[in-house]
Write an enzyme that holds these catalytic residues in place. Structure first.
Site, PDB file in Angstrom:
ATOM      1  N   CYS A  76       0.824  -1.201   0.000  1.00 22.94           N
ATOM      2  CA  CYS A  76       0.000   0.000   0.000  1.00 22.94           C
ATOM      3  C   CYS A  76       0.865   1.260   0.000  1.00 22.94           C
ATOM      4  CB  CYS A  76      -0.922   0.005   1.224  1.00 22.94           C
ATOM      5  SG  CYS A  76      -2.053   1.417   1.250  1.00 22.94           S
ATOM      6  N   CYS A  80      -0.705   5.443   6.642  1.00 23.08           N
ATOM      7  CA  CYS A  80      -1.514   5.355   7.860  1.00 23.08           C
ATOM      8  C   CYS A  80      -0.685   4.706   8.976  1.00 23.08           C
ATOM      9  CB  CYS A  80      -2.780   4.550   7.599  1.00 23.08           C
ATOM     10  SG  CYS A  80      -3.784   5.192   6.228  1.00 23.08           S
ATOM     11  N   CYS A  83      -1.373   1.050  10.521  1.00 21.87           N
ATOM     12  CA  CYS A  83      -1.608  -0.086   9.626  1.00 21.87           C
ATOM     13  C   CYS A  83      -0.330  -0.850   9.299  1.00 21.87           C
ATOM     14  CB  CYS A  83      -2.267   0.401   8.331  1.00 21.87           C
ATOM     15  SG  CYS A  83      -2.696  -0.947   7.208  1.00 21.87           S
ATOM     16  N   CYS A 120     -16.884  -9.312   4.339  1.00 21.90           N
ATOM     17  CA  CYS A 120     -16.285  -8.071   3.829  1.00 21.90           C
ATOM     18  C   CYS A 120     -14.954  -8.357   3.158  1.00 21.90           C
ATOM     19  CB  CYS A 120     -16.092  -7.068   4.972  1.00 21.90           C
ATOM     20  SG  CYS A 120     -15.534  -5.443   4.394  1.00 21.90           S
ATOM     21  N   CYS A 153     -19.927  -6.793   1.864  1.00 18.85           N
ATOM     22  CA  CYS A 153     -19.297  -5.493   2.090  1.00 18.85           C
ATOM     23  C   CYS A 153     -17.940  -5.501   1.395  1.00 18.85           C
ATOM     24  CB  CYS A 153     -19.128  -5.262   3.597  1.00 18.85           C
ATOM     25  SG  CYS A 153     -18.269  -3.730   4.057  1.00 18.85           S
ATOM     26  N   CYS A 213     -20.503   1.577   5.992  1.00 15.44           N
ATOM     27  CA  CYS A 213     -19.869   1.023   7.190  1.00 15.44           C
ATOM     28  C   CYS A 213     -18.696   1.936   7.497  1.00 15.44           C
ATOM     29  CB  CYS A 213     -19.423  -0.412   6.926  1.00 15.44           C
ATOM     30  SG  CYS A 213     -18.588  -1.183   8.328  1.00 15.44           S
ATOM     31  N   ARG A 283     -20.449  -2.143  15.859  1.00 17.74           N
ATOM     32  CA  ARG A 283     -19.620  -3.343  15.946  1.00 17.74           C
ATOM     33  C   ARG A 283     -18.452  -3.121  16.899  1.00 17.74           C
ATOM     34  NH1 ARG A 283     -19.101  -3.638  11.043  1.00 17.74           N
ATOM     35  NH2 ARG A 283     -21.090  -4.711  10.945  1.00 17.74           N
TER      36      ARG A 283
END
Length: 334
Positions: A76, A80, A83, A120, A153, A213, A283
């Site tokens: 990626c 972030c 992560c 998801c 999702c 979501c 959740r």
């Protein structure tokens, strides 16, 4: 004299009054929201009971089970700080391109076998390519053909209107894209895209008729005011599903040294999100096992949904164990 502290607020307005406001879909004041996070631990049971009053109206004692599938791992370009898959992470994780069609479908079969109501598919990266969208749409059509009641999702990063429309047409029901924290604090955890970029993705999903979501992460170094800002922002967006994650400090990430959020603070954050977003599917998400420990079952009083079988690159509670936990406190798998 104005009321400002948590103890002063709750002395005048008991938590049951917060529940009454939520049931009437009236927002708490910001002072009341701060009071939830600042509530003394000896009143945690009262706070959880008030949050359950709101949860029970729509969800009863039902608990929805969801499964995440890391459909593309690592690689990626975003930074972030939380992560393990970001470009600034040195975490030891598997990296691979988008899973082939048959594997995505087989993983959905496995999720259903483990009691999942929602599946998801998550792809690392800034946003989806045309090929990504095509492959996810094809997988969704085949999964829905076999499991028509399974909620699908996808979480694909930043997304525009045409991509959202194609996903909706294929049968995707939800798009996950978290705000993660407040607009004020966001630059402290990510600089390669903005908070506004995230809001725009949520709004693109809504324009396409997709359910949203969208939630956040507690424990990244934010202040109470940032958690309050996040809760109100999610209310303004009217998100359908709201995952509350707790930072999983992963070796090799910039936030690896952050302390684990105290269980009582995690539960208060869940209660706040329930009061501010009474209609949302809330959740208890990533990190609940580490953060809550033996208190995990208490999360079911404000939250009506959990993930099982892990969080992308990190392990989580196995489905069978989660089912036993749910039953042990008198709740039922939806």
């Amino acid at each position: 004299m104005s009321i400002t502290s948590a103890s002063e607020i709750t002395a005048v307005d008991p938590f049951s009054s917060f529940a009454a406001r939520a049931l009437a879909d009236e927002p708490l004041s910001r002072a009341q929201a701060r009071a939830v996070l600042g509530a003394p631990d000896e009143r945690l049971a009262e706070l959880l009971a008030a949050a359950f009053t709101v949860r029970e109206q729509r969800w009863g004692k039902r608990v929805k089970v969801c499964v995440l599938q890391n459909a593309r791992s690592g690689l990626c370009p975003e930074d972030c700080g939380y992560c393990s898959q970001s470009k600034v992470s040195t975490a030891n994780i598997d990296t691979y391109r988008l899973m082939p069609h048959d594997q995505l479908v087989a993983k959905a079969d496995d999720a259903v076998a483990r009691g999942a109501r929602r599946y998801c598919m998550v792809t690392s990266g800034r946003g989806p390519s045309e090929r990504d969208i095509e492959q996810l749409c094809a997988a969704t059509r085949d999964i829905k053909g076999t499991h028509p009641d399974l909620e699908i999702c996808v979480s694909v990063g930043l997304m525009d209107d045409p991509a959202a429309a194609r996903l909706a047409a294929a049968g995707v029901g939800w798009v996950n894209h978290n705000l993660n924290t407040s607009e004020r604090f966001y630059p402290q955890i990510c600089t390669t895209h903005t908070y506004a970029d995230r809001v725009a993705t949520v709004q693109a999903a809504q324009r396409a008729g997709l359910n949203t979501c969208c939630g956040g992460i507690i424990g990244m170094g934010e202040e109470d005011e940032d958690v309050v800002d996040l809760g109100f922002a999610l209310r303004e967006l009217r998100v359908d599903s709201l995952p509350v994650n707790f930072l999983m400090a992963i070796d090799g990430t910039p936030l690896a040294d952050r302390p684990t959020t105290h269980a009582s603070r995690a539960l208060k954050a869940l209660c706040l999100m329930r009061f501010l977003n009474p209609q949302a599917d809330i959740r208890a998400a990533g990190g609940r096992e580490r953060t809550l420990g033996d208190w995990q079952a208490l999360a079911l009083y404000p939250a009506n949904s959990i993930f099982v079988n892990g969080y992308l690159t990190e392990p989580g509670q196995a489905a069978a164990e989660a089912q036993r936990m749910v039953a042990s406190v008198g709740f039922v798998i939806d």
